[in-house]
Design a protein around this motif. Structure first.
Motif, PDB file in Angstrom:
ATOM      1  N   ARG A  52      54.646  10.102  13.452  1.00 44.63           N
ATOM      2  CA  ARG A  52      55.060   9.310  14.612  1.00 44.63           C
ATOM      3  C   ARG A  52      56.145  10.025  15.414  1.00 44.63           C
ATOM      4  O   ARG A  52      57.225   9.497  15.656  1.00 44.63           O
ATOM      5  CB  ARG A  52      55.577   7.933  14.160  1.00 44.63           C
ATOM      6  N   GLU A  73      41.601  10.736  13.094  1.00 50.00           N
ATOM      7  CA  GLU A  73      42.143   9.929  11.998  1.00 50.00           C
ATOM      8  C   GLU A  73      41.144   8.845  11.566  1.00 50.00           C
ATOM      9  O   GLU A  73      41.062   8.481  10.401  1.00 50.00           O
ATOM     10  CB  GLU A  73      43.460   9.303  12.451  1.00 50.00           C
ATOM     11  N   THR A  86      38.136  10.639   9.315  1.00 43.67           N
ATOM     12  CA  THR A  86      38.381  11.575   8.212  1.00 43.67           C
ATOM     13  C   THR A  86      39.142  10.875   7.098  1.00 43.67           C
ATOM     14  O   THR A  86      39.777   9.851   7.300  1.00 43.67           O
ATOM     15  CB  THR A  86      39.198  12.793   8.665  1.00 43.67           C
ATOM     16  N   ALA A  87      39.077  11.466   5.902  1.00 40.26           N
ATOM     17  CA  ALA A  87      39.732  10.870   4.735  1.00 40.26           C
ATOM     18  C   ALA A  87      40.832  11.763   4.192  1.00 40.26           C
ATOM     19  O   ALA A  87      41.400  11.492   3.148  1.00 40.26           O
ATOM     20  CB  ALA A  87      38.703  10.592   3.645  1.00 40.26           C
ATOM     21  N   SER A  88      41.136  12.862   4.881  1.00 36.60           N
ATOM     22  CA  SER A  88      42.234  13.712   4.415  1.00 36.60           C
ATOM     23  C   SER A  88      42.928  14.338   5.613  1.00 36.60           C
ATOM     24  O   SER A  88      42.366  14.398   6.718  1.00 36.60           O
ATOM     25  CB  SER A  88      41.712  14.810   3.493  1.00 36.60           C
ATOM     26  N   PRO A 134      58.377   2.937  -4.121  1.00 38.48           N
ATOM     27  CA  PRO A 134      59.023   2.204  -3.032  1.00 38.48           C
ATOM     28  C   PRO A 134      58.255   0.920  -2.717  1.00 38.48           C
ATOM     29  O   PRO A 134      57.097   0.769  -3.119  1.00 38.48           O
ATOM     30  CB  PRO A 134      58.942   3.159  -1.843  1.00 38.48           C
ATOM     31  N   ALA A 192      53.674   0.748   6.283  1.00 37.83           N
ATOM     32  CA  ALA A 192      54.203   1.195   7.564  1.00 37.83           C
ATOM     33  C   ALA A 192      53.293   2.237   8.206  1.00 37.83           C
ATOM     34  O   ALA A 192      53.106   2.248   9.413  1.00 37.83           O
ATOM     35  CB  ALA A 192      55.600   1.760   7.381  1.00 37.83           C
ATOM     36  N   ASN A 193      52.706   3.103   7.386  1.00 39.27           N
ATOM     37  CA  ASN A 193      51.888   4.190   7.923  1.00 39.27           C
ATOM     38  C   ASN A 193      50.443   3.916   7.549  1.00 39.27           C
ATOM     39  O   ASN A 193      49.786   4.704   6.905  1.00 39.27           O
ATOM     40  CB  ASN A 193      52.370   5.514   7.312  1.00 39.27           C
ATOM     41  N   ASP A 198      47.438   3.813   8.771  1.00 39.08           N
ATOM     42  CA  ASP A 198      46.223   4.545   9.115  1.00 39.08           C
ATOM     43  C   ASP A 198      46.173   5.925   8.484  1.00 39.08           C
ATOM     44  O   ASP A 198      45.234   6.673   8.706  1.00 39.08           O
ATOM     45  CB  ASP A 198      46.105   4.681  10.638  1.00 39.08           C
ATOM     46  N   PHE A 199      47.193   6.266   7.713  1.00 35.95           N
ATOM     47  CA  PHE A 199      47.298   7.597   7.120  1.00 35.95           C
ATOM     48  C   PHE A 199      46.019   7.937   6.347  1.00 35.95           C
ATOM     49  O   PHE A 199      45.673   7.265   5.384  1.00 35.95           O
ATOM     50  CB  PHE A 199      48.480   7.619   6.167  1.00 35.95           C
ATOM     51  N   PRO A 200      45.306   9.011   6.750  1.00 32.23           N
ATOM     52  CA  PRO A 200      44.054   9.310   6.061  1.00 32.23           C
ATOM     53  C   PRO A 200      44.301  10.092   4.767  1.00 32.23           C
ATOM     54  O   PRO A 200      44.552  11.291   4.803  1.00 32.23           O
ATOM     55  CB  PRO A 200      43.282  10.164   7.077  1.00 32.23           C
ATOM     56  N   ILE A 201      44.257   9.411   3.646  1.00 32.20           N
ATOM     57  CA  ILE A 201      44.493  10.098   2.377  1.00 32.20           C
ATOM     58  C   ILE A 201      43.753   9.345   1.277  1.00 32.20           C
ATOM     59  O   ILE A 201      43.668   8.117   1.308  1.00 32.20           O
ATOM     60  CB  ILE A 201      46.010  10.207   2.089  1.00 32.20           C
ATOM     61  N   ILE A 207      43.400   5.166   0.628  1.00 30.53           N
ATOM     62  CA  ILE A 207      44.420   4.323   0.004  1.00 30.53           C
ATOM     63  C   ILE A 207      44.532   2.966   0.694  1.00 30.53           C
ATOM     64  O   ILE A 207      44.736   1.936   0.048  1.00 30.53           O
ATOM     65  CB  ILE A 207      45.780   5.056  -0.047  1.00 30.53           C
ATOM     66  N   HIS A 208      44.367   2.935   2.003  1.00 29.93           N
ATOM     67  CA  HIS A 208      44.602   1.667   2.695  1.00 29.93           C
ATOM     68  C   HIS A 208      43.371   0.778   2.763  1.00 29.93           C
ATOM     69  O   HIS A 208      43.420  -0.307   3.326  1.00 29.93           O
ATOM     70  CB  HIS A 208      45.217   1.917   4.065  1.00 29.93           C
ATOM     71  N   PHE A 268      50.136   3.412  -6.858  1.00 26.69           N
ATOM     72  CA  PHE A 268      51.504   3.910  -6.742  1.00 26.69           C
ATOM     73  C   PHE A 268      52.162   4.032  -8.119  1.00 26.69           C
ATOM     74  O   PHE A 268      52.982   4.924  -8.349  1.00 26.69           O
ATOM     75  CB  PHE A 268      52.343   3.012  -5.817  1.00 26.69           C
TER      76      PHE A 268
END
Lengths: 265, 253
Positions: free
Chosen positions: A35, A209, A212-214, B79, B84-85, B87-90, B134-135, B146
């Motif tokens: 961000r 975003e 993709t997954a990574s 934590p 908060a994040n 959409d993080f693609p992981i 994860i989301h 976690f």
């Protein structure tokens, strides 16, 4: 198609698009997941101060802009670490200061009337071989940075506190990230202008975003999307005699609108 | 007696306001410590001081006898799940792999790292989800991941900030059962907004509201006493009623 490539300036423009797409795809992904879009915008616009200063002093504008952007990036990193609650306002101040300072400096430069538009929207059709070398070396730097610190960057972006407790020097890594962003942004400005830079840094990663997954996948898809936008934009500008930078932006924003109905993967 | 965490006369103030005052605490990793107290009472601050994310204004925190940040490789932190994040693609596996980070490591994770991460996912019952984003998981599933990430650190104590804040009741019980089982080999220190949890799972309770009071959790035997008499007692009264001596915090060691 092949008749376009007869022109050397068109070849250079395509090489520049290729390099800028990868720079923007990679650092754009890091900017979006951290961000930092406003920080990147502040550096992009503020670095105009470096261009004006370089013209005034008679040194290379690219060198002036790079040093100025690194300075702005350093200040922003410092403000971030101080946990300033009005960080966005302070970035706004630096943003405006840089632009105004650049314009006054060009005013004071005797006999030289620089075209502000070429820095706002870029001059991709007048990229020189020297520019390409500069952009290429920054791309190499970005790649090395991301390959070496890939795990740390992801951990910090996802959860900075956890990363810190795992022994990642998050303050230093974040500062390095801002400085790399500053250099990438300045290199891209020469080709695509500081407005298009923000478009290329945010639109491809935002779309990528979703699909993709990574993070590595997001960087790859972003770079590819940026390249497609640049390619189509350049073709349109050639055939219809339009501004190259603005054409690329309109292609990117059209793609942005078209992907909105798609759900996240 | 050997203690893994020692807090001596700690105070913390933030922008001129005293958040914590005169805190003393002894903790050995065989215990399951729940930190309870009102919102704004300083629970999260105390946890962050314990692991070195904050520095005390005065007094000291000793983790395994040393400054917390010097031994952060031996602890793990979960934590609060703020999304908060979001959409993080992981993937789930990549999140757990973060637990294998170490100060000197660069490049890619090793085979051994992946093996450890997978076995920790199995430990928390989330093996089937390793390629999921994860989301895309529910709150309870995400919290298990976690915890697996914390386990992948191979830590001696795990610190958790409100691990069940956004989970339904069934999910909460599952998470606490898991933590209780883990407590057979590693220390558990957690913040909870729920006193029931403190009573059912913790062996020690720290009530934090600027100052700190320690309580031992009454054993099942003590509960029976009340049940037989059909007396109505609220949970919070229970911790106060049994063996609780609200000493001045400085004497309460």
């Amino acid at each position: 198609m092949s008749d376009i490539l007869h022109f050397e300036f068109m070849q250079y423009a395509l090489y520049a698009s290729l390099i800028v797409s990868f720079i923007c795809g990679i650092i754009g992904t890091l900017i979006v997941i951290n961000r930092m879009v406003f920080i990147a915008g502040g550096i992009a616009h503020g670095s105009y101060g470096g261009i004006g200063l370089a013209l005034f002093l008679g040194i290379s504008p690219l060198l002036g802009a790079s040093l100025f952007a690194l300075g702005l990036g350093g200040i922003m990193a410092y403000l971030t670490h101080r946990n300033n609650t009005r960080l966005d306002s302070l970035i706004g101040v630096l943003w405006a200061f840089g632009m105004a300072f650049g314009i006054i400096m060009t005013d004071l430069t005797p006999g030289y009337n620089v075209d502000l538009m070429s820095y706002l929207f870029g001059a991709i059709l007048s990229v020189s071989l020297e520019d390409l070398y500069g952009m290429g070396s920054i791309l190499a730097l970005v790649l090395v940075f991301v390959l070496v610190f890939y795990r740390q960057l992801i951990a910090m972006s996802f959860d900075a506190k956890f990363a810190k407790l795992r022994g990642v020097n998050t303050e230093l890594l974040y500062t390095l990230l801002i400085l790399i962003v500053a250099l990438g942004v300045v290199m891209s400005i020469r080709a695509v202008g500081l407005i298009l830079v923000i478009a290329l840094l945010t639109i491809p990663p935002y779309i990528a975003e979703k699909f993709t997954a990574s993070i590595a996948g997001m960087m790859t898809l972003s770079s590819f999307l940026a390249l497609v936008f640049c390619g189509i934009g350049l073709l349109l500008s050639y055939h219809f005699n339009l501004s190259a930078g603005a054409s690329i932006i309109l292609v990117a924003t059209s793609a942005f609108l078209l992907q909105l109905p798609f759900k996240k993967r | 007696m050997h203690y893994d965490i020692e807090i001596n006369n700690l105070s913390f103030n933030y922008e001129g306001t005293d958040v914590l005052e005169g805190i003393n605490l002894r903790y050995a990793k065989e215990e399951f410590l729940a930190i309870i107290g009102p919102n704004g009472g300083g629970k999260s601050t105390l946890l962050k001081l314990m692991i070195g994310l904050l520095e005390p204004s005065c007094g000291e925190v000793l983790l395994f006898g040393q400054k917390p940040l010097h031994v952060s490789s031996q602890i793990a932190y979960v934590p609060q799940d703020t999304m908060a994040n979001k959409d993080f693609p992981i993937s789930v596996l990549d999140v757990v792999l973060m637990g294998r980070l170490s100060p000197k490591s660069t490049g890619r994770y090793s085979k051994e790292d992946k093996q450890i991460a997978r076995s920790m996912l199995a430990h928390v019952g989330m093996s089937d989800f390793e390629t999921h984003k994860i989301h895309a998981l529910s709150g309870g599933q995400r919290q298990r991941v976690f915890i697996a990430r914390a386990l992948a650190c191979e830590a001696k104590i795990i610190f958790l900030d409100e691990p069940t804040a956004s989970i339904d009741t069934a999910g909460q019980i599952a998470v606490f059962e898991l933590l209780k089982e883990l407590n057979r080999t590693i220390g558990i220190v957690l913040i909870s907004h729920d006193v029931n949890v403190a009573l059912n799972y913790a062996t020690k309770v720290a009530h934090v509201n600027k100052t700190l009071y320690m309580h031992d959790v009454p054993s099942a035997h003590d509960f029976k006493l009340f049940q037989n008499q059909k007396a109505h007692v609220c949970d919070i009264e229970l911790i106060s009623a049994t063996r609780c001596n609200h000493l001045h915090p400085k004497q309460n060691l």
